[in-house]
Design an enzyme around this catalytic site. Sequence first.
Site, PDB file in Angstrom:
ATOM      1  N   SER A 263      52.693 -11.912 141.474  1.00  0.00           N
ATOM      2  CA  SER A 263      52.192 -11.502 142.781  1.00  0.00           C
ATOM      3  C   SER A 263      52.288  -9.987 142.884  1.00  0.00           C
ATOM      4  O   SER A 263      53.212  -9.373 142.338  1.00  0.00           O
ATOM      5  CB  SER A 263      53.009 -12.150 143.895  1.00  0.00           C
ATOM      6  N   LYS A 269      57.518 -14.933 142.790  1.00  0.00           N
ATOM      7  CA  LYS A 269      56.526 -15.999 142.644  1.00  0.00           C
ATOM      8  C   LYS A 269      56.107 -16.203 141.192  1.00  0.00           C
ATOM      9  O   LYS A 269      56.030 -15.257 140.411  1.00  0.00           O
ATOM     10  CB  LYS A 269      55.286 -15.703 143.493  1.00  0.00           C
ATOM     11  N   ASN A 271      52.946 -18.046 140.079  1.00  0.00           N
ATOM     12  CA  ASN A 271      51.745 -18.752 140.525  1.00  0.00           C
ATOM     13  C   ASN A 271      51.066 -19.512 139.377  1.00  0.00           C
ATOM     14  O   ASN A 271      50.970 -18.988 138.267  1.00  0.00           O
ATOM     15  CB  ASN A 271      50.748 -17.754 141.104  1.00  0.00           C
ATOM     16  N   ARG A 302       2.743 -27.689 139.581  1.00  0.00           N
ATOM     17  CA  ARG A 302       3.650 -26.571 139.312  1.00  0.00           C
ATOM     18  C   ARG A 302       4.534 -26.344 140.531  1.00  0.00           C
ATOM     19  O   ARG A 302       4.022 -26.215 141.647  1.00  0.00           O
ATOM     20  CB  ARG A 302       2.888 -25.283 139.003  1.00  0.00           C
TER      21      ARG A 302
END
Length: 367
Positions: A263, A269, A271, A302
């Site tokens: 982080s 953290k 993650n 088309r």
Amino acid sequence: MLSRNTYSDRASGATDIHALLSDEAFLQAIVEFEAALATAAETTGKVTADQADQSRAATTAFELDLAEIADASAAGANPAIPIAKGLKALASDTTAIHFQATSQDAIDTALSLCLKRAVAVLIDDARNVERLLTELATEYRATPVMARTLGQQALPTTFGLVAAGWLEGVRAARREAESLVFPVQYAGPVGALPGGIDTHDQLAADLGLAARPIVWHTNRQPVAQVGVAMAQLAGAVRKIAGDIVMYSATEVAELREATPGGSSSMPHKANPAASVAADGYARRTPALAATLLDALDSRAQRGVGSWHAEWQTVREIVAATASALNRITAALDGLIVDKQSMSARCGENPDTANAVAIVDEILAKEN
């Protein structure tokens, strides 16, 4: 109708597949179509050897300039027109160049070539994810873990069964991708095939593409099927990613990626960054698939806008799926399983019912 930049999704999910889907690869595949068409027309006796030689020489000498073609394509709303014009400028006899073809023939065939090559690599990537999931399911087939339903703890199961469930989802989606058909397109200005069915079938054989459907100018099922298959595979990846994020939550702490992300402001953290990225890539695919399904409304002989909307979209959905596979591979490779945390929530002698037998059944299935 083209981006000036080669399509790339390299922020964290780069794969070899992205180069196979780039604007440069797409435009080069149009040139490849033109060269193969000359050869097919020669083989079926529609043009002379000298005329075919001139066409092939032009495709060899042609210098692909992405920016120039992107600008020139705006006038005719597609890049095949300036490419055919450029090729004809390099030959004294242009009979075999773009022989009895229309621009949609060149573009659709080019897409088929790019997609077939990219999806083949993507299938190998999916099989690698299956290998990692098989290893997890095998190693933790009897490891108790608390199941969670509707956000609440439920009853014990095994982490091997969780991984086996992930495996079944990826395996089923990969099989759908393997069933995709990538056809040649060579039907002429209004789909009446003035170049002959024999030339059409020869062209398909020479390029290694399917010969049927014969005309899919406004039958866009082949493209839509690619989109649906990719969305299914990406969805299977997203299921795994979401579960890993949940199991990695601080309050749960039962899984941890081998190389978690940090982080910018909270150093404590860890993650599940690869899973988060996989989720992000996969999350884009339903809307991309919806665009391809919407393009099934291709009217008369088309599509107006519907066909044009496919070119970037179908390449992008394959690229996004490839990136999702790339990131979930990173998440699963070396995934740390905290058996102690899992068991702690299940109590002593947890009853996991038939979880182990189901894992064994899933693992025994053919790939």
